[in-house]
Design a protein around this motif. Structure first.
Motif, PDB file in Angstrom:
ATOM      1  N   ALA A  73       0.840  -1.207   0.000  1.00 30.02           N
ATOM      2  CA  ALA A  73       0.000   0.000   0.000  1.00 30.02           C
ATOM      3  C   ALA A  73       0.880   1.263   0.000  1.00 30.02           C
ATOM      4  CB  ALA A  73      -0.933  -0.007   1.211  1.00 30.02           C
ATOM      5  N   PHE A  74       1.946   1.235   0.799  1.00 26.49           N
ATOM      6  CA  PHE A  74       2.868   2.380   0.877  1.00 26.49           C
ATOM      7  C   PHE A  74       3.639   2.581  -0.433  1.00 26.49           C
ATOM      8  CE2 PHE A  74       7.283   3.803   1.929  1.00 26.49           C
ATOM      9  CZ  PHE A  74       6.987   5.125   2.248  1.00 26.49           C
ATOM     10  N   ALA A  75       3.906   1.488  -1.157  1.00 30.81           N
ATOM     11  CA  ALA A  75       4.756   1.544  -2.357  1.00 30.81           C
ATOM     12  C   ALA A  75       4.192   2.457  -3.445  1.00 30.81           C
ATOM     13  CB  ALA A  75       4.979   0.137  -2.908  1.00 30.81           C
ATOM     14  N   ARG A  76       2.923   2.845  -3.308  1.00 30.41           N
ATOM     15  CA  ARG A  76       2.349   3.806  -4.268  1.00 30.41           C
ATOM     16  C   ARG A  76       3.128   5.123  -4.285  1.00 30.41           C
ATOM     17  NH1 ARG A  76      -3.768   3.045  -2.082  1.00 30.41           N
ATOM     18  NH2 ARG A  76      -3.717   0.783  -2.251  1.00 30.41           N
ATOM     19  N   VAL A  77       3.750   5.476  -3.161  1.00 28.15           N
ATOM     20  CA  VAL A  77       4.501   6.752  -3.122  1.00 28.15           C
ATOM     21  C   VAL A  77       5.665   6.744  -4.105  1.00 28.15           C
ATOM     22  CG1 VAL A  77       3.883   7.308  -0.724  1.00 28.15           C
ATOM     23  CG2 VAL A  77       6.067   6.142  -1.201  1.00 28.15           C
ATOM     24  N   VAL A  78       6.159   5.558  -4.472  1.00 26.34           N
ATOM     25  CA  VAL A  78       7.211   5.489  -5.496  1.00 26.34           C
ATOM     26  C   VAL A  78       6.638   4.935  -6.805  1.00 26.34           C
ATOM     27  CG1 VAL A  78       9.138   5.330  -3.866  1.00 26.34           C
ATOM     28  CG2 VAL A  78       8.041   3.210  -4.676  1.00 26.34           C
ATOM     29  N   LYS A  79       5.310   4.973  -6.908  1.00 27.90           N
ATOM     30  CA  LYS A  79       4.602   4.539  -8.125  1.00 27.90           C
ATOM     31  C   LYS A  79       4.796   3.046  -8.439  1.00 27.90           C
ATOM     32  CE  LYS A  79       4.423   9.079 -10.445  1.00 27.90           C
ATOM     33  NZ  LYS A  79       4.465   9.803  -9.154  1.00 27.90           N
ATOM     34  N   LEU A  80       5.104   2.266  -7.402  1.00 25.54           N
ATOM     35  CA  LEU A  80       5.168   0.810  -7.584  1.00 25.54           C
ATOM     36  C   LEU A  80       3.800   0.249  -7.220  1.00 25.54           C
ATOM     37  CD1 LEU A  80       6.773  -1.845  -8.100  1.00 25.54           C
ATOM     38  CD2 LEU A  80       7.347  -1.845  -5.672  1.00 25.54           C
ATOM     39  N   ARG A  81       3.170  -0.387  -8.194  1.00 20.25           N
ATOM     40  CA  ARG A  81       1.825  -0.930  -7.972  1.00 20.25           C
ATOM     41  C   ARG A  81       1.757  -2.372  -8.458  1.00 20.25           C
ATOM     42  NH1 ARG A  81       0.827   4.428  -9.406  1.00 20.25           N
ATOM     43  NH2 ARG A  81      -0.455   5.581  -7.898  1.00 20.25           N
ATOM     44  N   ILE A  82       0.786  -3.095  -7.971  1.00 23.29           N
ATOM     45  CA  ILE A  82       0.533  -4.451  -8.464  1.00 23.29           C
ATOM     46  C   ILE A  82       0.155  -4.341  -9.936  1.00 23.29           C
ATOM     47  CG2 ILE A  82      -0.968  -6.473  -8.239  1.00 23.29           C
ATOM     48  CD1 ILE A  82      -1.275  -5.707  -5.235  1.00 23.29           C
ATOM     49  N   LYS A  83       0.780  -5.167 -10.772  1.00 24.24           N
ATOM     50  CA  LYS A  83       0.517  -5.119 -12.221  1.00 24.24           C
ATOM     51  C   LYS A  83      -0.753  -5.901 -12.569  1.00 24.24           C
ATOM     52  CE  LYS A  83       5.263  -4.603 -13.903  1.00 24.24           C
ATOM     53  NZ  LYS A  83       6.159  -4.909 -12.775  1.00 24.24           N
ATOM     54  N   ASP A  84      -1.363  -5.541 -13.690  1.00 25.57           N
ATOM     55  CA  ASP A  84      -2.600  -6.213 -14.114  1.00 25.57           C
ATOM     56  C   ASP A  84      -2.453  -7.727 -14.187  1.00 25.57           C
ATOM     57  OD1 ASP A  84      -3.863  -3.803 -14.299  1.00 25.57           O
ATOM     58  OD2 ASP A  84      -3.688  -3.622 -16.484  1.00 25.57           O
ATOM     59  N   GLU A  85      -1.268  -8.165 -14.648  1.00 22.13           N
ATOM     60  CA  GLU A  85      -1.073  -9.615 -14.809  1.00 22.13           C
ATOM     61  C   GLU A  85      -0.774 -10.326 -13.476  1.00 22.13           C
ATOM     62  OE1 GLU A  85       0.692  -7.176 -16.176  1.00 22.13           O
ATOM     63  OE2 GLU A  85       2.838  -7.681 -16.370  1.00 22.13           O
ATOM     64  N   GLN A  86      -0.524  -9.581 -12.406  1.00 22.73           N
ATOM     65  CA  GLN A  86      -0.256 -10.200 -11.089  1.00 22.73           C
ATOM     66  C   GLN A  86      -1.589 -10.444 -10.362  1.00 22.73           C
ATOM     67  OE1 GLN A  86       2.543  -7.198  -9.738  1.00 22.73           O
ATOM     68  NE2 GLN A  86       4.304  -8.480 -10.267  1.00 22.73           N
ATOM     69  N   THR A  87      -2.390 -11.320 -10.954  1.00 25.47           N
ATOM     70  CA  THR A  87      -3.767 -11.508 -10.492  1.00 25.47           C
ATOM     71  C   THR A  87      -3.853 -12.168  -9.110  1.00 25.47           C
ATOM     72  OG1 THR A  87      -3.818 -13.573 -11.751  1.00 25.47           O
ATOM     73  CG2 THR A  87      -4.748 -11.626 -12.820  1.00 25.47           C
ATOM     74  N   HIS A  88      -2.896 -13.078  -8.817  1.00 25.17           N
ATOM     75  CA  HIS A  88      -2.934 -13.760  -7.510  1.00 25.17           C
ATOM     76  C   HIS A  88      -2.590 -12.778  -6.392  1.00 25.17           C
ATOM     77  CE1 HIS A  88      -3.183 -17.221 -10.053  1.00 25.17           C
ATOM     78  NE2 HIS A  88      -1.973 -17.009 -10.537  1.00 25.17           N
ATOM     79  N   LEU A  89      -1.615 -11.934  -6.671  1.00 29.88           N
ATOM     80  CA  LEU A  89      -1.214 -10.913  -5.695  1.00 29.88           C
ATOM     81  C   LEU A  89      -2.353  -9.915  -5.472  1.00 29.88           C
ATOM     82  CD1 LEU A  89       1.026  -9.708  -3.904  1.00 29.88           C
ATOM     83  CD2 LEU A  89       1.920  -8.530  -5.944  1.00 29.88           C
ATOM     84  N   GLN A  90      -3.012  -9.526  -6.563  1.00 24.41           N
ATOM     85  CA  GLN A  90      -4.129  -8.573  -6.445  1.00 24.41           C
ATOM     86  C   GLN A  90      -5.288  -9.180  -5.649  1.00 24.41           C
ATOM     87  OE1 GLN A  90      -4.115  -5.195  -7.783  1.00 24.41           O
ATOM     88  NE2 GLN A  90      -5.697  -5.187  -6.208  1.00 24.41           N
ATOM     89  N   ALA A  91      -5.591 -10.455  -5.898  1.00 16.78           N
ATOM     90  CA  ALA A  91      -6.690 -11.106  -5.165  1.00 16.78           C
ATOM     91  C   ALA A  91      -6.370 -11.174  -3.669  1.00 16.78           C
ATOM     92  CB  ALA A  91      -6.926 -12.515  -5.722  1.00 16.78           C
ATOM     93  N   TRP A  92      -5.117 -11.503  -3.353  1.00 16.43           N
ATOM     94  CA  TRP A  92      -4.694 -11.534  -1.942  1.00 16.43           C
ATOM     95  C   TRP A  92      -4.789 -10.124  -1.339  1.00 16.43           C
ATOM     96  CZ3 TRP A  92      -0.515  -8.601  -0.354  1.00 16.43           C
ATOM     97  CH2 TRP A  92      -0.140  -8.760   0.981  1.00 16.43           C
ATOM     98  N   PHE A  93      -4.306  -9.106  -2.068  1.00 17.28           N
ATOM     99  CA  PHE A  93      -4.344  -7.728  -1.569  1.00 17.28           C
ATOM    100  C   PHE A  93      -5.788  -7.312  -1.263  1.00 17.28           C
ATOM    101  CE2 PHE A  93      -4.397  -3.120  -1.757  1.00 17.28           C
ATOM    102  CZ  PHE A  93      -3.217  -2.762  -1.116  1.00 17.28           C
TER     103      PHE A  93
END
Lengths: 205, 205
Positions: B174-194
């Motif tokens: 959640a904090f990583a947004r400050v450096v514009k690092l975000r979960i990528k569209d293809e990282q579906t398992h990570l996004q579902a967990w998030f």
């Protein structure tokens, strides 16, 4: 338990000292991994530790366990009959955790970063930023001053009690010679503490 | 217990989430520290934490306790009647420790270094090496791939059991947004967990 390690590296030394203080060193089989030759990058090793670092323990049920402090935690919890090195009461466990983190973040990490970014030892497998490495040297140097001040009135880092914090600080300072960071002549309290730990049987393993 | 914290910073959020999962959030008094204004650099604050970081807990007996995971360790050990977030058996405690270290060293540290070295947020109090910060971005990005692969077959990072590892990884991403690092569209398992963690009541505190 088996431990895959590199005998000359600082993190495996922390685990060996921990096991020696517990009286459990001879119950573990050690297997050497040559990190200079990249033996930690093979598919077999990566299957044990995806982070490609030593040490890695393999428990009797076949479970792989990476990270120095995770291995120490396992040994502490699985052998409650041995001397406690990670504390007993909630408060003591927490203060030890605070100090373990301080040693990791403000001493081991900067010394390691200085080594990696200025020596070129791993230049085939990472980007090196020597100016950053040099800045880390300064940070580690400053932390040794903090330790020296703290040890003015303490036998060990947690006061009267020898703990894993002493092991980790000792092994890191010993390793710091590779970047020419040494205890200064005027840091007499730190030197006296270092000599005290160095006289323990566990410092020889 | 009192906790000195900065509500917008990632490490205090980890502690608040931990307390919320334990059902203990309302037993703690929170005091805000403005790190942008340097309120963490005053002699009073440095006396509580010589490392000048938030959060810091002050226990009921007056003991200061710094470091996120040390505070969590205290809460876990002092309240054995609450849900265990740091494991139960020696093996589970050790595997959680391994993962906590992985999240710290391979995600929180690179994200934090990227922020500090590229944003200039603390440029009045540190040397910045933007190229190193950018390299850290790449390391954190790569670790998100590792998490995504791991979560293909796991509900939580430790399998079926929600632990402090999920809290730490969630708060860091959640904090990583400050450096514009975000979960990528293809990282579906990570996004579902998030999304799964984000739905917990503790994610709102």
């Amino acid at each position: 338990m088996k431990i895959y390690e590199t005998a000359t590296a600082p993190n495996p030394r922390r685990v060996r000292m921990f096991l020696a203080e517990k009286g459990l060193l001879d119950q573990v089989e050690f297997i050497q991994v040559d990190i200079a030759k990249g033996e930690n990058l093979t598919p077999e090793f990566v299957a044990m530790n995806p982070m490609k670092k030593v040490p890695v323990a393999v428990l009797d049920d076949g479970t792989s366990l990476a990270e120095t402090m995770a291995i120490c935690r396992y040994v502490e919890e699985a052998h409650p009959e041995t001397p406690k090195l990670l504390g007993d009461s909630p408060k003591q466990k927490a203060l030890i955790e605070q100090w373990l983190r301080w040693i990791d973040f403000y001493l081991m990490t900067p010394v390691g970063m200085c080594f990696q970014h200025t020596s070129g030892y791993f230049k085939d497998r990472m980007n090196c930023f020597p100016d950053y490495g040099q800045d880390c040297y300064g940070a580690a140097e400053k932390f040794l001053d903090f330790l020296n001040d703290h040890l003015k009135n303490n036998t060990y880092l947690l006061g009267d009690e020898f703990t894993a914090v002493d092991i980790n600080a000792f092994a890191t300072i010993a390793f710091a010679r590779v970047v020419k960071l040494r205890i200064k002549d005027e840091q007499t309290h730190l030197q006296a503490w270092f000599d005290r730990i160095n006289q323990r049987a566990s410092a020889k393993v």
